[in-house]
Design a protein around this motif. Structure first.
Motif, PDB file in Angstrom:
ATOM      1  N   ARG A   3     -13.588   7.364   0.037  1.00 47.08           N
ATOM      2  CA  ARG A   3     -13.888   5.674   0.334  1.00 47.08           C
ATOM      3  C   ARG A   3     -14.467   5.791   1.646  1.00 47.08           C
ATOM      4  NH1 ARG A   3     -11.528   0.521  -0.911  1.00 47.08           N
ATOM      5  NH2 ARG A   3     -12.730  -1.408   0.401  1.00 47.08           N
ATOM      6  N   THR A   4     -15.691   4.621   1.586  1.00 50.46           N
ATOM      7  CA  THR A   4     -16.514   4.636   3.016  1.00 50.46           C
ATOM      8  C   THR A   4     -15.214   4.133   4.275  1.00 50.46           C
ATOM      9  OG1 THR A   4     -17.857   4.137   1.735  1.00 50.46           O
ATOM     10  CG2 THR A   4     -18.470   3.575   4.261  1.00 50.46           C
ATOM     11  N   LEU A   6     -13.267   6.058   5.243  1.00 48.74           N
ATOM     12  CA  LEU A   6     -11.866   6.219   5.769  1.00 48.74           C
ATOM     13  C   LEU A   6     -12.027   7.981   6.263  1.00 48.74           C
ATOM     14  CD1 LEU A   6      -9.124   5.447   4.807  1.00 48.74           C
ATOM     15  CD2 LEU A   6      -9.087   6.585   2.280  1.00 48.74           C
ATOM     16  N   ALA A  33      -1.303   4.701   0.745  1.00 46.74           N
ATOM     17  CA  ALA A  33      -2.331   3.865  -0.039  1.00 46.74           C
ATOM     18  C   ALA A  33      -2.511   2.523  -0.299  1.00 46.74           C
ATOM     19  CB  ALA A  33      -2.453   5.013  -1.455  1.00 46.74           C
ATOM     20  N   ARG A  34      -1.270   1.925   0.068  1.00 48.67           N
ATOM     21  CA  ARG A  34      -1.099   0.195   0.259  1.00 48.67           C
ATOM     22  C   ARG A  34      -2.219   0.053   1.332  1.00 48.67           C
ATOM     23  NH1 ARG A  34       4.008   1.938  -2.772  1.00 48.67           N
ATOM     24  NH2 ARG A  34       4.727   1.767  -1.205  1.00 48.67           N
ATOM     25  N   PHE A  36      -4.097   1.561   3.273  1.00 50.56           N
ATOM     26  CA  PHE A  36      -5.042   0.851   3.422  1.00 50.56           C
ATOM     27  C   PHE A  36      -5.734  -0.014   2.376  1.00 50.56           C
ATOM     28  CE2 PHE A  36      -4.821   5.061   5.662  1.00 50.56           C
ATOM     29  CZ  PHE A  36      -5.550   4.692   6.254  1.00 50.56           C
ATOM     30  N   GLY A  37      -5.075  -0.029   1.433  1.00 49.66           N
ATOM     31  CA  GLY A  37      -5.791  -0.674   0.218  1.00 49.66           C
ATOM     32  C   GLY A  37      -6.371   0.422  -0.982  1.00 49.66           C
ATOM     33  N   VAL A  38      -6.196   1.462  -0.878  1.00 51.03           N
ATOM     34  CA  VAL A  38      -6.343   2.451  -1.933  1.00 51.03           C
ATOM     35  C   VAL A  38      -5.614   2.526  -3.287  1.00 51.03           C
ATOM     36  CG1 VAL A  38      -8.752   2.330  -0.796  1.00 51.03           C
ATOM     37  CG2 VAL A  38      -6.399   4.199  -0.261  1.00 51.03           C
ATOM     38  N   LYS A  39      -6.066   3.153  -4.259  1.00 46.54           N
ATOM     39  CA  LYS A  39      -4.976   4.062  -4.760  1.00 46.54           C
ATOM     40  C   LYS A  39      -4.836   5.661  -3.806  1.00 46.54           C
ATOM     41  CE  LYS A  39      -6.862   2.185  -9.042  1.00 46.54           C
ATOM     42  NZ  LYS A  39      -5.921   1.243  -9.030  1.00 46.54           N
ATOM     43  N   ASP A  40      -3.477   6.134  -5.386  1.00 46.89           N
ATOM     44  CA  ASP A  40      -3.475   6.907  -3.845  1.00 46.89           C
ATOM     45  C   ASP A  40      -4.644   8.423  -4.005  1.00 46.89           C
ATOM     46  OD1 ASP A  40      -1.343   5.883  -4.530  1.00 46.89           O
ATOM     47  OD2 ASP A  40       0.502   6.993  -5.598  1.00 46.89           O
ATOM     48  N   SER A  42      -7.407   8.325  -3.812  1.00 49.19           N
ATOM     49  CA  SER A  42      -8.895   8.354  -2.924  1.00 49.19           C
ATOM     50  C   SER A  42      -8.148   8.984  -1.361  1.00 49.19           C
ATOM     51  CB  SER A  42      -7.931   6.832  -2.328  1.00 49.19           C
ATOM     52  OG  SER A  42      -9.236   6.160  -2.726  1.00 49.19           O
TER      53      SER A  42
END
Length: 215
Positions: A3-4, A6, A33-34, A36-40, A42
């Motif tokens: 993810r950009t 990260l 992950a939560r 950062f608002g991403v899936k694990d 990532s």
């Protein structure tokens, strides 16, 4: 694709912050992950697994802690250095509880040996104790005494374990004075062996500190 924005550093710092909020033992990849608002998945572009993440947090915290200690003890010796060392240790443990808990976790010894932060911690700790005239095996015993006292006091204080009316900072200061007296009057094992006591010393010098991988 990662993810950009990260990065591994951002992930580790965020994990350390999370540890301070919820406890080191409660840090998980899902919780991070939560944040950062991403899936694990990532996060696996930046850390191998949960153990890798926790190890990285341990090294981050160890580096932060020894920086504080090094700044505090610079130019000091004897009781002044001991008090400064202890004060910086206590402040970090109370202000950064999750990070501090990370420094007390067990880490692979090969990784520790390659870590500048842990080497510096050992150098500063042993340097302070050598000013009291201590050599091995007494150095290792003294490190264990300091670690046991500092860690035990900080854990009890953080958990509200001291119920008496006596001010906990006053008791801390008195404990440091007592440690200073103990170090100045250390019952040196080498002298005891000269008087006929059996040789129980280790065959190699210790490499420990009041941090987790110490003796």
């Amino acid at each position: 694709m990662p993810r950009t924005g990260l990065t591994a550093d951002r992930v580790v710092v965020a994990a350390a912050d999370l540890a301070d909020e919820v406890g080191f033992e409660n840090v998980t990849l899902s919780a991070l992950a939560r944040r950062f608002g991403v899936k694990d998945a990532s996060l696996y572009s930046h850390v191998r697994n949960l153990q890798d993440l926790r190890t990285r947090v341990t090294f981050l915290a160890a580096g932060e802690m020894i920086e504080r200690i090094a700044d505090a003890v610079a130019g000091r010796a004897g009781k002044d250095a001991l008090a400064a060392f202890a004060g910086a240790y206590r402040a970090y443990a109370l202000e950064r509880p999750g990070r501090y808990a990370a420094t007390q976790s067990r880490v692979d010894q090969d990784l520790v040996a390659a870590s500048p932060a842990f080497r510096r911690t050992a150098e500063i700790t042993y340097g302070m104790l050598r000013a009291y005239g201590l050599e091995e095996p007494d150095l290792t015993d003294a490190v264990r005494l300091l670690r046991g006292t500092f860690h035990g006091y900080c854990v009890l204080e953080a958990g509200g374990g001291f119920g008496a009316a006596r001010d906990v900072r006053t008791s801390w200061d008195r404990a440091i004075e007592a440690l200073h007296v103990a170090l100045e009057n250390w019952p040196r094992e080498a002298a005891a062996r000269g008087a006929g006591a059996p040789d129980r010393s280790p065959r190699t010098a210790g490499t420990g500190s009041p941090c987790p991988t110490g003796p």
